[in-house]
Motif scaffolding. Structure first.
Motif, PDB file in Angstrom:
ATOM      1  N   ILE A  69       0.830  -1.203   0.000  1.00 19.68           N
ATOM      2  CA  ILE A  69       0.000   0.000   0.000  1.00 19.68           C
ATOM      3  C   ILE A  69       0.867   1.257   0.000  1.00 19.68           C
ATOM      4  O   ILE A  69       0.363   2.364  -0.171  1.00 19.68           O
ATOM      5  CB  ILE A  69      -0.949   0.024   1.214  1.00 19.68           C
ATOM      6  N   ALA A  70       2.156   1.051   0.216  1.00 20.06           N
ATOM      7  CA  ALA A  70       3.149   2.133   0.163  1.00 20.06           C
ATOM      8  C   ALA A  70       4.506   1.463  -0.006  1.00 20.06           C
ATOM      9  O   ALA A  70       4.642   0.262   0.273  1.00 20.06           O
ATOM     10  CB  ALA A  70       3.104   2.987   1.422  1.00 20.06           C
ATOM     11  N   PRO A  71       5.508   2.176  -0.481  1.00 17.42           N
ATOM     12  CA  PRO A  71       6.831   1.565  -0.653  1.00 17.42           C
ATOM     13  C   PRO A  71       7.337   0.914   0.635  1.00 17.42           C
ATOM     14  O   PRO A  71       7.479   1.573   1.672  1.00 17.42           O
ATOM     15  CB  PRO A  71       7.719   2.747  -1.061  1.00 17.42           C
ATOM     16  N   GLY A  72       7.556  -0.395   0.585  1.00 12.89           N
ATOM     17  CA  GLY A  72       8.076  -1.121   1.737  1.00 12.89           C
ATOM     18  C   GLY A  72       7.054  -1.463   2.794  1.00 12.89           C
ATOM     19  O   GLY A  72       7.407  -2.013   3.844  1.00 12.89           O
ATOM     20  N   VAL A  73       5.770  -1.163   2.560  1.00 13.92           N
ATOM     21  CA  VAL A  73       4.710  -1.442   3.548  1.00 13.92           C
ATOM     22  C   VAL A  73       3.624  -2.277   2.879  1.00 13.92           C
ATOM     23  O   VAL A  73       2.933  -1.789   1.970  1.00 13.92           O
ATOM     24  CB  VAL A  73       4.099  -0.144   4.109  1.00 13.92           C
ATOM     25  N   SER A  74       3.488  -3.527   3.311  1.00 12.68           N
ATOM     26  CA  SER A  74       2.443  -4.393   2.773  1.00 12.68           C
ATOM     27  C   SER A  74       1.145  -4.178   3.541  1.00 12.68           C
ATOM     28  O   SER A  74       1.129  -3.549   4.609  1.00 12.68           O
ATOM     29  CB  SER A  74       2.864  -5.861   2.879  1.00 12.68           C
ATOM     30  N   TYR A  75       0.076  -4.742   2.998  1.00  5.82           N
ATOM     31  CA  TYR A  75      -1.206  -4.609   3.687  1.00  5.82           C
ATOM     32  C   TYR A  75      -1.164  -5.278   5.054  1.00  5.82           C
ATOM     33  O   TYR A  75      -1.723  -4.753   6.024  1.00  5.82           O
ATOM     34  CB  TYR A  75      -2.331  -5.213   2.842  1.00  5.82           C
ATOM     35  N   SER A  76      -0.505  -6.443   5.151  1.00  9.59           N
ATOM     36  CA  SER A  76      -0.427  -7.124   6.449  1.00  9.59           C
ATOM     37  C   SER A  76       0.360  -6.285   7.459  1.00  9.59           C
ATOM     38  O   SER A  76       0.042  -6.281   8.653  1.00  9.59           O
ATOM     39  CB  SER A  76       0.201  -8.510   6.297  1.00  9.59           C
ATOM     40  N   ASP A  77       1.408  -5.563   6.985  1.00  8.00           N
ATOM     41  CA  ASP A  77       2.141  -4.658   7.883  1.00  8.00           C
ATOM     42  C   ASP A  77       1.202  -3.587   8.432  1.00  8.00           C
ATOM     43  O   ASP A  77       1.250  -3.252   9.627  1.00  8.00           O
ATOM     44  CB  ASP A  77       3.288  -3.971   7.136  1.00  8.00           C
TER      45      ASP A  77
END
Length: 286
Positions: A69-77
């Motif tokens: 959802i952002a560079p280096g950030v997944s939805y699970s994060d």
């Protein structure tokens, strides 16, 4: 004329906040807390819903949605801090509101109020139960997140301090609101139906399950009134990289606003408790 005999002096009433009284209340509160924990962990349904529901939510939503959802950030994060905040809300708000409403309807609160036990000891017991179950639930969620979703734990003391004060203020605000809301259901049968919708709706408008900035602006404004939105935002500052702050609605973590909003809800929840809490059912209760 005979002398008037002076009346013997009355014994002084025990000081309301004397060390002995405070010690007795603390001791009784601790015992009440042990009883609350015993009752909580004996209730299989309550344990499953309160402790494992957030884990199920993490698994289900992570399976449904993927990608970054952002560079280096997944939805699970993104989901992990929201699920932790939701777990704290469920434990402090939903569990307390329903359990106290049931105790009141069955006459348990009336019997407690009639005993010599200080009424404050009852609330100390509830606080102990909420704190212990919140710690257990958060530990389970963090362990699942680290083991199965690769969540990175905070590496500095400042992040852990933020995690601590956001969690403590958040669960305190939710618990006080839960105690206040417990007076709303007319009987034990209606308690889940009255309380659950509040928690369910807040999860979906506060950035716990859905990306907050994807919501319509008016819905973001509504969510900003309630504590869960600020709990989620504060915990995201702990688990997500600093670069993600630019993707927040205000383009920053707003930790000052997080603290002010949660502290405000603690005060508001306390006032609501003092105004609405009652030990017996209303006469119009079904």
């Amino acid at each position: 004329m005979s002398a008037v005999t002076a009346a013997p002096p009355r014994p002084a009433a025990p000081a309301r906040f004397s060390p002995g009284r405070i010690k007795r209340i603390a001791r009784l509160g601790w015992r009440r807390g042990q009883l609350e924990l015993l009752q909580f962990f004996r209730g299989t349904e309550t344990v499953v819903f309160s402790l494992l529901f957030p884990v199920f939510a993490l698994i289900i939503f992570s399976s449904m949605f993927g990608g970054e959802i952002a560079p280096g950030v997944s939805y699970s994060d993104y989901l992990v801090p929201g699920v932790i905040a939701t777990g704290l809300m469920v434990t402090g708000f939903q569990t307390l509101a329903i359990s106290i409403a049931i105790e009141r309807d069955r006459g348990g609160l009336k019997r407690i109020a009639a005993t010599p036990m200080p009424r404050s000891a009852y609330f100390i017991g509830k606080v102990i139960m909420v704190l212990v179950t919140s710690v257990v639930e958060t530990a389970v969620l963090v362990a699942v997140s680290v083991l199965f979703y690769g969540t990175h734990l905070p590496r500095d003391g400042g992040a852990w301090w933020t995690f601590t004060w956001v969690s403590v203020l958040g669960v305190t605000a939710c618990a006080l609101c839960g105690i206040a809301l417990s007076s709303l259901p007319r009987n034990s049968r209606s308690a889940p139906a009255v309380v659950a919708p509040f928690a369910f709706v807040l999860q979906f408008i506060s950035g716990a399950a859905l990306v907050f900035t994807d919501l319509p602006p008016w819905l973001q404004n509504v969510a900003s009134i309630f504590p869960l939105k600020w709990m989620c935002q504060g915990l995201r500052s702990v688990f997500l990289p600093d670069s993600f702050a630019a993707h927040e609605a205000a383009h920053s973590w707003q930790l000052g606003w997080v603290a002010a909003a949660l502290a405000g809800w603690v005060v508001a929840g306390l006032v609501l408790c003092l105004l609405t809490f009652r030990w017996t059912k209303s006469r119009t209760g079904g």
